[in-house]
Design an enzyme around this catalytic site. Structure first.
Site, PDB file in Angstrom:
ATOM      1  N   LYS A 133      43.180 -80.999 -40.827  1.00 56.06           N
ATOM      2  CA  LYS A 133      41.876 -81.528 -40.413  1.00 56.06           C
ATOM      3  C   LYS A 133      41.267 -82.341 -41.563  1.00 56.06           C
ATOM      4  CE  LYS A 133      37.515 -80.017 -40.307  1.00 56.06           C
ATOM      5  NZ  LYS A 133      36.862 -81.327 -40.434  1.00 56.06           N
ATOM      6  N   GLU A 188      24.489 -77.842 -57.230  1.00 60.63           N
ATOM      7  CA  GLU A 188      25.431 -78.947 -57.454  1.00 60.63           C
ATOM      8  C   GLU A 188      24.800 -80.174 -56.786  1.00 60.63           C
ATOM      9  OE1 GLU A 188      29.002 -78.951 -55.002  1.00 60.63           O
ATOM     10  OE2 GLU A 188      30.162 -79.843 -56.623  1.00 60.63           O
ATOM     11  N   GLU A 234      35.569 -85.172 -41.241  1.00 61.93           N
ATOM     12  CA  GLU A 234      35.090 -85.967 -40.097  1.00 61.93           C
ATOM     13  C   GLU A 234      34.231 -87.131 -40.579  1.00 61.93           C
ATOM     14  OE1 GLU A 234      34.160 -83.051 -41.047  1.00 61.93           O
ATOM     15  OE2 GLU A 234      32.068 -82.573 -40.553  1.00 61.93           O
ATOM     16  N   SER A 257      32.699 -77.598 -49.782  1.00 62.51           N
ATOM     17  CA  SER A 257      31.493 -76.964 -50.326  1.00 62.51           C
ATOM     18  C   SER A 257      31.613 -75.438 -50.326  1.00 62.51           C
ATOM     19  CB  SER A 257      30.299 -77.371 -49.463  1.00 62.51           C
ATOM     20  OG  SER A 257      30.474 -76.836 -48.162  1.00 62.51           O
ATOM     21  N   CYS A 262      34.390 -83.341 -57.668  1.00 67.53           N
ATOM     22  CA  CYS A 262      34.191 -81.923 -57.997  1.00 67.53           C
ATOM     23  C   CYS A 262      34.394 -81.692 -59.485  1.00 67.53           C
ATOM     24  CB  CYS A 262      35.133 -81.044 -57.204  1.00 67.53           C
ATOM     25  SG  CYS A 262      36.828 -81.316 -57.663  1.00 67.53           S
ATOM     26  N   ALA A 275      39.984 -80.605 -45.246  1.00 63.63           N
ATOM     27  CA  ALA A 275      39.678 -81.468 -46.395  1.00 63.63           C
ATOM     28  C   ALA A 275      38.210 -81.914 -46.423  1.00 63.63           C
ATOM     29  CB  ALA A 275      40.590 -82.690 -46.357  1.00 63.63           C
ATOM     30  N   PHE A 291      35.105 -84.850 -47.905  1.00 68.68           N
ATOM     31  CA  PHE A 291      34.961 -86.310 -47.811  1.00 68.68           C
ATOM     32  C   PHE A 291      35.255 -87.049 -49.116  1.00 68.68           C
ATOM     33  CE2 PHE A 291      30.877 -85.505 -49.851  1.00 68.68           C
ATOM     34  CZ  PHE A 291      30.718 -86.637 -50.640  1.00 68.68           C
TER      35      PHE A 291
HETATM   36  P1  NAD Z   1      32.064 -79.722 -46.750  1.00 66.37           P
HETATM   37  O1  NAD Z   1      32.192 -78.262 -47.019  1.00 66.37           O
HETATM   38  O2  NAD Z   1      30.841 -80.211 -46.102  1.00 66.37           O
HETATM   39  O3  NAD Z   1      33.287 -80.181 -45.828  1.00 66.37           O
HETATM   40  C1  NAD Z   1      34.610 -79.786 -46.126  1.00 66.37           C
HETATM   41  C2  NAD Z   1      35.323 -79.436 -44.828  1.00 66.37           C
HETATM   42  O4  NAD Z   1      34.743 -78.261 -44.266  1.00 66.37           O
HETATM   43  C3  NAD Z   1      35.207 -80.534 -43.792  1.00 66.37           C
HETATM   44  O5  NAD Z   1      36.474 -80.722 -43.209  1.00 66.37           O
HETATM   45  C4  NAD Z   1      34.172 -80.017 -42.831  1.00 66.37           C
HETATM   46  O6  NAD Z   1      34.418 -80.399 -41.510  1.00 66.37           O
HETATM   47  C5  NAD Z   1      34.266 -78.518 -42.961  1.00 66.37           C
HETATM   48  N1  NAD Z   1      32.947 -77.860 -42.857  1.00 66.37           N
HETATM   49  C6  NAD Z   1      31.751 -78.363 -43.260  1.00 66.37           C
HETATM   50  N2  NAD Z   1      30.782 -77.463 -43.049  1.00 66.37           N
HETATM   51  C7  NAD Z   1      31.350 -76.384 -42.499  1.00 66.37           C
HETATM   52  C8  NAD Z   1      30.861 -75.119 -42.063  1.00 66.37           C
HETATM   53  N3  NAD Z   1      29.572 -74.810 -42.125  1.00 66.37           N
HETATM   54  N4  NAD Z   1      31.745 -74.241 -41.559  1.00 66.37           N
HETATM   55  C9  NAD Z   1      33.041 -74.539 -41.483  1.00 66.37           C
HETATM   56  N5  NAD Z   1      33.563 -75.712 -41.885  1.00 66.37           N
HETATM   57  C10 NAD Z   1      32.742 -76.630 -42.386  1.00 66.37           C
HETATM   58  O7  NAD Z   1      32.334 -80.453 -48.139  1.00 66.37           O
HETATM   59  P2  NAD Z   1      32.136 -81.997 -48.451  1.00 66.37           P
HETATM   60  O8  NAD Z   1      30.686 -82.279 -48.548  1.00 66.37           O
HETATM   61  O9  NAD Z   1      32.986 -82.792 -47.565  1.00 66.37           O
HETATM   62  O10 NAD Z   1      32.772 -82.083 -49.922  1.00 66.37           O
HETATM   63  C11 NAD Z   1      32.012 -81.966 -51.095  1.00 66.37           C
HETATM   64  C12 NAD Z   1      32.143 -80.583 -51.689  1.00 66.37           C
HETATM   65  O11 NAD Z   1      33.527 -80.331 -51.938  1.00 66.37           O
HETATM   66  C13 NAD Z   1      31.464 -80.448 -53.036  1.00 66.37           C
HETATM   67  O12 NAD Z   1      30.848 -79.188 -53.109  1.00 66.37           O
HETATM   68  C14 NAD Z   1      32.614 -80.532 -54.028  1.00 66.37           C
HETATM   69  O13 NAD Z   1      32.396 -79.895 -55.276  1.00 66.37           O
HETATM   70  C15 NAD Z   1      33.692 -79.855 -53.266  1.00 66.37           C
HETATM   71  N6  NAD Z   1      35.000 -80.228 -53.761  1.00 66.37           N
HETATM   72  C16 NAD Z   1      35.682 -79.300 -54.479  1.00 66.37           C
HETATM   73  C17 NAD Z   1      36.909 -79.623 -55.015  1.00 66.37           C
HETATM   74  C18 NAD Z   1      37.652 -78.621 -55.814  1.00 66.37           C
HETATM   75  O14 NAD Z   1      38.808 -78.858 -56.088  1.00 66.37           O
HETATM   76  N7  NAD Z   1      37.039 -77.511 -56.212  1.00 66.37           N
HETATM   77  C19 NAD Z   1      37.449 -80.893 -54.805  1.00 66.37           C
HETATM   78  C20 NAD Z   1      36.723 -81.806 -54.050  1.00 66.37           C
HETATM   79  C21 NAD Z   1      35.497 -81.455 -53.530  1.00 66.37           C
END
Ligand code: NAD
Length: 518
Positions: A195, A403, A198, A248, A303, A169, A171
């Site tokens: 998960k 974005e 964090e 992301s 998002c 998930a 944040f």
């Molecule tokens: P993020 O990708 O940084 O983190 C999401 C999850 O991935 C976390 O649990 C994190 O620990 C893990 N993660 C982070 N970097 C990683 C990597 N390099 N390799 C593997 N795992 C990794 O995302 P965020 O910043 O927490 O959330 C914001 C993003 O989520 C925005 O881009 C937003 O548009 C997107 N989002 C999309 C939707 C949708 O339904 N399309 C909904 C909510 C958020």
């Protein structure tokens, strides 16, 4: 503002991994029905985005802890898969009741860890609750099909659970998105290694505690904290059959590739750049209110935020009024009832947004509203960014291509609706879009020609109720089975068909048939 309770489940003062002024309770792993202190040597700090106070430390679970969680999920599946759908339904009914009763408590934690306003945080919980309510219909949702294929032969199908599944998930919706994941996985008979982000795991931990309180058996959901190491484990662990990811592009594309390479089913909901199109016949008052709310609500960290407005033709005359309405929004602590816009998640996210605003200015966009120097009294250290509007933005600019995920609205201008549609269809993302018009014919044209998964007509954030699915498309969603709804049930199940023959009379021939049965 009233103090929000910090909720690092099952904590005590000596739980801290550090002592002194910066001590804080640690967030526990949840393995086989126990909240466990991790033996991690790497910890993530969660800080209140309005104050920078340390709220909790989140462990990078050790390889042994991850293996233990997977073992528990695997073992629990053997029993859970045998439960009847009505048993699972009853658990979901109990779970939705407890979430309803304790929504405010969860929402207060979201304000503390994520920053959004209390009213908005309650919406975060509510939209997740709706998915749990939807999961309460699982006996109907998971029904198979039957067809008599001849007088004494029939084929019927089951939707069987996959086994151990994983949820990863982001944040920005600390309650809603976890609730898209483990309730649907469990209601369909799977177990889940979950998960949380964090960066703000508190709401998910509260939900897990409530899940336990309604009597969910041990191992049905295990919570494994961490960052990339935990993600890699989930992508590689052979017992994991499917991964549900939201976050992301960078993480989502990586998880999609790594999970698929290991033969897993993956649904990856990723980034977005959602356009709101304004045509001159729109209802001005409704349109401007909706645009401002959808661009700046939740500090733009949704998002489905409408982060891009396209004003067509004469509607461009409304831009000054849009700016005026955005100016009236209050930026403040999430617990301040007057606050419309809370802080962003981290100083890094704030810096990135400021850099992208400046890039727009440098590339020739007009800065109509600048929220970069905002100071919220009493919360001077908070990650606050005031509503910001860049106009005259061109598709080649960085502030359009990226974005921004902040309270920043970029405005583009188009001469015709066709130009606006072309622009949106050329954008790599396909999460959501909206058109504002009073013409049914214009709305229908837009609906038919736009290549975006979730379309709003005078509705700025068109996330459908859970009996439908979350239908982002193109660059915003990889995988072919969407979140929740019928597609969600399909994601968490595999089809089995049985073809049976029961004859009233014995066979009369001794000759075996060797041709393909038809
Ligand atoms: P993020 O990708 O940084 O983190 C999401 C999850 O991935 C976390 O649990 C994190 O620990 C893990 N993660 C982070 N970097 C990683 C990597 N390099 N390799 C593997 N795992 C990794 O995302 P965020 O910043 O927490 O959330 C914001 C993003 O989520 C925005 O881009 C937003 O548009 C997107 N989002 C999309 C939707 C949708 O339904 N399309 C909904 C909510 C958020």
């Amino acid at each position: 503002p009233q103090a929000a309770r910090s909720y690092a489940t099952a904590t005590s003062p000596k739980d801290s991994t550090k002592t002194g002024a910066e001590s804080a309770p640690t967030t526990k792993l949840y393995i086989h029905g126990e909240f466990i202190e991790s033996q991690a040597d790497k910890w993530y700090e969660v800080r209140d985005p309005a104050t920078q106070e340390l709220v909790t430390r989140v462990p990078q679970a050790t390889p042994a802890e991850l293996a233990e969680a997977a073992k528990s999920s695997k073992a629990a599946f053997e029993e859970w898969r045998k439960t009847s759908p009505v048993t699972r339904q009853r658990k979901m009914l109990d779970f939705q009741a407890i979430i309803r009763d304790r929504t405010d408590e969860i929402a207060a934690n979201i304000v503390r860890e994520q920053g959004k306003t209390f009213a908005d945080a309650k919406g975060d919980v509510f939209r997740g609750l709706q998915v749990v309510e939807h999961a309460c219909a699982i006996p109907t949702l998971q029904m198979g099909e039957i067809l008599p294929v001849s007088t004494d032969m029939e084929t019927y199908s089951f939707r069987e659970p996959l086994g151990v599944t994983a949820g990863i998930a982001p944040f920005n919706f600390p309650a809603m998105i976890p609730l898209w994941m483990f309730p649907m996985a469990n209601a369909t008979g799977n177990t889940m290694l979950f998960k949380p982000s964090e960066r703000d795991p508190g709401a998910a931990m509260m939900l897990i505690k409530m899940y336990e309180e309604v009597g969910i058996p041990k191992g049905i959901v295990n919570v494994v904290h961490g960052g990339v190491d935990t993600v890699n484990f989930l992508c590689d662990e052979p017992s994991v059959k499917a991964i549900s990811f939201v976050g992301s592009d960078r993480a989502g594309q990586y998880i999609y590739a790594r999970g698929n390479a290991n033969g897993k089913r993956v649904q990856s909901n990723m980034g977005a750049k959602n356009h709101g199109v304004v045509v001159p016949d729109a209802n001005k008052n409704h349109t401007l209110n909706q645009l401002v709310g959808a661009a700046f609500g939740a500090a733009g960290q949704r998002c489905m935020a409408l982060s891009t407005a396209v004003f067509v033709g004469e509607s461009q005359e409304w831009i000054p009024e849009l700016v005026e309405r955005a100016t009236k929004l209050n930026v403040g602590h999430g617990m301040d009832p007057k606050a419309d816009v809370g802080p962003m998640i981290s100083p890094q996210a704030l810096d990135r947004a400021k850099r992208l605003i400046q890039s727009g200015v440098d590339e020739g966009a007009e800065l109509l509203l600048d929220g970069r120097n905002i100071v919220v009294q009493g919360f001077e250290k908070g990650n606050f960014l005031g509503p910001t509007i860049l106009s005259g933005v061109k598709p080649s600019m960085e502030c359009y291509k990226e974005e921004i995920f902040a309270p920043v609205l970029v405005i583009l201008k188009a001469d015709t609706l066709d130009q606006a549609i072309e622009l949106i269809n050329a954008n790599p993302y396909g999460n959501g879009t909206a058109i504002f018009t009073t013409s049914g014919a214009i709305a229908r044209k837009f609906q038919n020609e736009i290549d975006v998964g979730q379309v709003g007509i005078n509705v700025p954030i068109p996330v459908p109720l859970p009996m439908f699915s979350f239908t982002g498309s193109r660059g915003s969603m990889w995988g072919d089975l969407n979140f929740y709804g019928k597609a969600g049930v399909q994601f968490y199940t595999k089809l089995k068909t049985v073809t049976s023959l029961w004859r009233a009379e014995d066979a009369t021939t001794t000759q075996a048939a060797v041709t393909m049965p038809t």
